[in-house]
Motif scaffolding. Sequence first.
Motif, PDB file in Angstrom:
ATOM      1  N   PRO A 164      74.665  38.331  53.082  1.00  0.00           N
ATOM      2  CA  PRO A 164      74.257  39.221  52.121  1.00  0.00           C
ATOM      3  C   PRO A 164      72.991  38.319  51.173  1.00  0.00           C
ATOM      4  O   PRO A 164      72.513  38.882  50.755  1.00  0.00           O
ATOM      5  N   TRP A 165      73.380  37.475  51.418  1.00  0.00           N
ATOM      6  CA  TRP A 165      72.460  36.140  50.366  1.00  0.00           C
ATOM      7  C   TRP A 165      71.559  35.819  50.938  1.00  0.00           C
ATOM      8  O   TRP A 165      70.084  35.391  50.433  1.00  0.00           O
ATOM      9  N   VAL A 166      71.384  35.599  52.161  1.00  0.00           N
ATOM     10  CA  VAL A 166      70.649  34.893  53.146  1.00  0.00           C
ATOM     11  C   VAL A 166      69.497  36.324  53.548  1.00  0.00           C
ATOM     12  O   VAL A 166      68.323  35.366  53.922  1.00  0.00           O
ATOM     13  N   VAL A 200      76.208  47.451  45.037  1.00  0.00           N
ATOM     14  CA  VAL A 200      75.261  46.843  46.173  1.00  0.00           C
ATOM     15  C   VAL A 200      74.865  45.571  45.661  1.00  0.00           C
ATOM     16  O   VAL A 200      74.588  44.527  45.899  1.00  0.00           O
ATOM     17  N   SER A 201      74.499  45.393  44.398  1.00  0.00           N
ATOM     18  CA  SER A 201      73.792  43.926  43.389  1.00  0.00           C
ATOM     19  C   SER A 201      75.037  42.555  43.642  1.00  0.00           C
ATOM     20  O   SER A 201      74.314  41.759  43.737  1.00  0.00           O
ATOM     21  N   VAL A 202      76.274  43.420  43.424  1.00  0.00           N
ATOM     22  CA  VAL A 202      77.283  42.134  43.425  1.00  0.00           C
ATOM     23  C   VAL A 202      77.339  41.944  44.413  1.00  0.00           C
ATOM     24  O   VAL A 202      77.461  40.902  45.003  1.00  0.00           O
ATOM     25  N   TRP A 203      76.764  42.897  46.235  1.00  0.00           N
ATOM     26  CA  TRP A 203      77.036  42.862  47.483  1.00  0.00           C
ATOM     27  C   TRP A 203      75.765  41.082  47.279  1.00  0.00           C
ATOM     28  O   TRP A 203      76.494  40.778  48.524  1.00  0.00           O
ATOM     29  N   LYS A 204      75.326  41.535  46.925  1.00  0.00           N
ATOM     30  CA  LYS A 204      74.006  40.522  46.869  1.00  0.00           C
ATOM     31  C   LYS A 204      74.332  39.169  47.179  1.00  0.00           C
ATOM     32  O   LYS A 204      73.321  38.091  46.667  1.00  0.00           O
ATOM     33  N   VAL A 258      77.402  40.004  37.065  1.00  0.00           N
ATOM     34  CA  VAL A 258      77.527  38.455  37.145  1.00  0.00           C
ATOM     35  C   VAL A 258      79.392  38.594  36.816  1.00  0.00           C
ATOM     36  O   VAL A 258      79.830  37.469  37.664  1.00  0.00           O
ATOM     37  N   ALA A 259      79.961  40.000  35.737  1.00  0.00           N
ATOM     38  CA  ALA A 259      81.587  39.377  36.197  1.00  0.00           C
ATOM     39  C   ALA A 259      82.391  39.776  37.092  1.00  0.00           C
ATOM     40  O   ALA A 259      82.977  38.923  37.894  1.00  0.00           O
ATOM     41  N   VAL A 260      82.024  40.633  38.181  1.00  0.00           N
ATOM     42  CA  VAL A 260      82.369  41.614  39.306  1.00  0.00           C
ATOM     43  C   VAL A 260      82.421  40.098  40.298  1.00  0.00           C
ATOM     44  O   VAL A 260      83.355  40.072  41.083  1.00  0.00           O
TER      45      VAL A 260
END
Length: 302
Positions: free
Chosen positions: A119-121, A172-176, A88-90
């Motif tokens: 990345p979100w799509v 990887v989760s930040v990228w998503k 969440v922070a990053v």
Amino acid sequence: MKRSSSKTAVKWRKESRPYLMLIPAALVLLLISVYPVLYGIYMSMTNKNLLRPGRNDFIFLDNFIKLAQDQEFLGSLGFTFVYTFSVVAVSYVVGLTLALLLNRKIRFGALFRTIFLLPWVIPAVVAVINWTWVLNDQVGIINITLKKLGLIEKPVLFLGDYSLVRFTVILVSVWKQMPFMMITLLAGLQSVPAELYEAAEMDGAGFRHTLTGITLPLIKPISFISTILTFLWTFNTFENIWLLTGGGPNGYTYTLPILSYYTAFLRQNISYASAIAVVMILVLLLISLVYFRVQFREKGRG
């Protein structure tokens, strides 16, 4: 008297008709959403285990007492919070930075927005499977590139090294998750009146003062909603870490959803897995209550 009562009856039928039409949908919602939750809470207070069929005794809070003493659960709970808060922070910092850049009149701005939103799509399964290939120690493009540049001699075990694996799954989760944060913050930035920035520029305010004095206070509501939603999604996520590491190495990247899955379907301990899921529900409810409390306070101030 009869005429007024008949009018009242007709009025009641007209007003109640929409609610009556919602009853089938409400029953389906209760069946597929509320009932499983209530049944899961009940299961968390039993000793049901698929390896011992026929036993389903009510043991009340024994599973939760065991959880409080279970080092595997406590470690997973700790990493779940570290993982969630880090993502969440990053995501917020990177998303805000990109939103500030895209909020300016730059060339090919629409193209950059589309690229950053990809990345979100992309479906999570497709995205994470591609990341497992990119991070592979033998055929991964990162290791191959680093070897050709002469920066490493041995492959980097991004998904197998204890010192790197947690950082990798967070990255990887930040990228998503970052694109969602970026696009919502960008929408908030575009609602800030340009006259405020012009007045601040005339007063000689620099970027830091403009950011802390104008931008962040005015996008505070959208920032709060975005961070809360990202927290809920990240805390409850399963596929990202599961497809990357499966919770490994040796359970080092277990989060509560993965631990609950392993406990239920591999260890066959349904009741203990339900207790873990109930703890997750309680955490999410607590975060939701914080959100509603802040919203109520903001409305009161307004």
